[in-house]
Design a protein around this motif. Structure first.
Motif, short mmCIF file in Angstrom:
data_model
loop_
_atom_site.label_atom_id
_atom_site.label_comp_id
_atom_site.label_asym_id
_atom_site.label_seq_id
_atom_site.Cartn_x
_atom_site.Cartn_y
_atom_site.Cartn_z
N ASN A 35 0.82 -1.21 0.00
CA ASN A 35 0.00 0.00 0.00
C ASN A 35 0.85 1.26 0.00
OD1 ASN A 35 0.92 -0.19 2.59
ND2 ASN A 35 -1.06 -0.71 3.50
N VAL A 36 2.15 1.10 -0.38
CA VAL A 36 3.08 2.24 -0.46
C VAL A 36 3.79 2.16 -1.80
CG1 VAL A 36 5.10 3.32 0.61
CG2 VAL A 36 3.42 2.16 2.04
N GLN A 37 4.00 3.32 -2.44
CA GLN A 37 4.77 3.34 -3.69
C GLN A 37 6.19 2.85 -3.44
OE1 GLN A 37 4.69 6.61 -6.77
NE2 GLN A 37 6.72 6.98 -5.94
N ALA A 38 6.69 2.02 -4.37
CA ALA A 38 8.04 1.49 -4.25
C ALA A 38 8.76 1.67 -5.58
CB ALA A 38 8.01 0.02 -3.86
N GLN A 39 10.05 2.00 -5.49
CA GLN A 39 10.86 2.18 -6.69
C GLN A 39 11.91 1.09 -6.78
OE1 GLN A 39 12.97 5.92 -7.06
NE2 GLN A 39 13.39 5.54 -9.22
N LEU A 40 12.05 0.51 -7.97
CA LEU A 40 13.08 -0.48 -8.22
C LEU A 40 14.36 0.31 -8.56
CD1 LEU A 40 12.72 -3.52 -10.64
CD2 LEU A 40 14.86 -2.33 -10.22
N GLY A 64 17.38 -0.13 -18.34
CA GLY A 64 17.62 1.31 -18.36
C GLY A 64 16.63 2.14 -17.58
N LYS A 65 15.77 1.50 -16.80
CA LYS A 65 14.73 2.24 -16.06
C LYS A 65 14.80 1.90 -14.58
CE LYS A 65 11.61 2.33 -19.97
NZ LYS A 65 10.57 1.63 -20.69
N GLN A 66 14.31 2.82 -13.77
CA GLN A 66 14.14 2.60 -12.34
C GLN A 66 12.68 2.90 -12.02
OE1 GLN A 66 17.35 5.16 -10.83
NE2 GLN A 66 18.47 3.30 -10.27
N PRO A 67 11.79 1.96 -12.40
CA PRO A 67 10.36 2.24 -12.32
C PRO A 67 9.85 2.44 -10.90
CG PRO A 67 10.74 -0.08 -12.76
CD PRO A 67 12.08 0.60 -12.85
N LYS A 68 8.91 3.38 -10.77
CA LYS A 68 8.19 3.59 -9.52
C LYS A 68 6.83 2.91 -9.68
CE LYS A 68 10.38 7.91 -8.21
NZ LYS A 68 10.25 9.35 -8.00
N LEU A 69 6.52 2.04 -8.74
CA LEU A 69 5.25 1.32 -8.79
C LEU A 69 4.34 1.79 -7.67
CD1 LEU A 69 7.54 -0.86 -9.91
CD2 LEU A 69 5.55 -2.33 -9.93
N ALA A 70 3.26 2.43 -8.06
CA ALA A 70 2.25 2.80 -7.08
C ALA A 70 1.55 1.52 -6.63
CB ALA A 70 1.25 3.77 -7.70
N PRO A 71 0.88 1.54 -5.47
CA PRO A 71 0.16 0.35 -5.01
C PRO A 71 -0.77 -0.17 -6.10
CG PRO A 71 0.20 1.99 -3.28
CD PRO A 71 0.78 2.65 -4.50
N GLU A 76 6.32 -4.37 -16.48
CA GLU A 76 6.79 -5.57 -17.18
C GLU A 76 7.92 -5.19 -18.13
OE1 GLU A 76 3.81 -8.29 -18.79
OE2 GLU A 76 2.29 -6.92 -18.03
N TYR A 77 8.86 -6.12 -18.29
CA TYR A 77 9.91 -5.91 -19.27
C TYR A 77 10.45 -7.26 -19.73
CZ TYR A 77 13.63 -7.01 -15.90
OH TYR A 77 14.46 -7.65 -15.01
N THR A 78 11.11 -7.24 -20.87
CA THR A 78 11.76 -8.43 -21.39
C THR A 78 13.25 -8.15 -21.55
OG1 THR A 78 9.77 -9.10 -22.56
CG2 THR A 78 11.84 -10.08 -23.32
N SER A 79 14.07 -9.09 -21.13
CA SER A 79 15.51 -8.98 -21.30
C SER A 79 16.03 -10.32 -21.81
CB SER A 79 16.18 -8.56 -19.99
OG SER A 79 17.52 -8.17 -20.25
N PHE A 80 17.36 -10.41 -21.91
CA PHE A 80 17.96 -11.56 -22.57
C PHE A 80 19.16 -12.07 -21.81
CE2 PHE A 80 15.93 -8.73 -25.55
CZ PHE A 80 15.06 -9.59 -26.20
N CYS A 81 19.46 -13.35 -22.01
CA CYS A 81 20.60 -13.99 -21.36
C CYS A 81 21.17 -15.05 -22.28
CB CYS A 81 20.16 -14.61 -20.04
SG CYS A 81 21.50 -15.47 -19.19
#
Length: 120
Positions: A35-40, A64-71, A76-81
């Motif tokens: 119930n609190v906004q959190a940033q990755l 390349g992003k540091q998304p902030k997620l509101a409650p 979503e993202y896709t990456s590679f390995c």
């Protein structure tokens, strides 16, 4: 409060098994169930191939992003390995900072990277 799910996929047209090069995509879904906004702010991956070789990857944010997620919000993202073997695993964590200053690591459970076509 952060829920992370990952789906992986082998990408045959970007792989070269004869050169021990296997290319995987992984799609990450991050949901703020709190119930609190959190940033990755940063990521940590622990990657293991089928030979038992490991690699640790640390870095700021994701793609390349540091998304902030509101409650209740989702990112979503896709990456590679790429791996030298047709099988491997990844696991790790995202370092989160809530708007109230609380910090924690959201755990990413181990998931498989498997080139099923190669194994059959």
């Amino acid at each position: 409060p952060i829920k992370i799910t990952v789906e992986s996929q082998y990408i045959p047209n970007r792989s070269d098994p004869l050169k021990s090069y296997y290319f995987f995509a992984y799609h990450v879904t991050i949901v703020n169930k709190g119930n609190v906004q959190a940033q990755l702010v940063s990521r940590y991956w622990h990657i293991t191939d089928a030979n038992g070789n490991t690699e640790d990857v640390h870095g700021p944010g994701v793609v390349g992003k540091q998304p902030k997620l509101a409650p209740g919000k989702t990112f979503e993202y896709t990456s590679f390995c790429p791996l030298p073997t047709p099988l491997g695993t990844m696991e790790g964590s995202f370092h989160m900072v809530e708007e109230n200053g609380r910090e924690y690591d959201a755990i990413i459970n181990p998931f498989r990277l498997a080139a099923a076509q190669v194994l059959n």
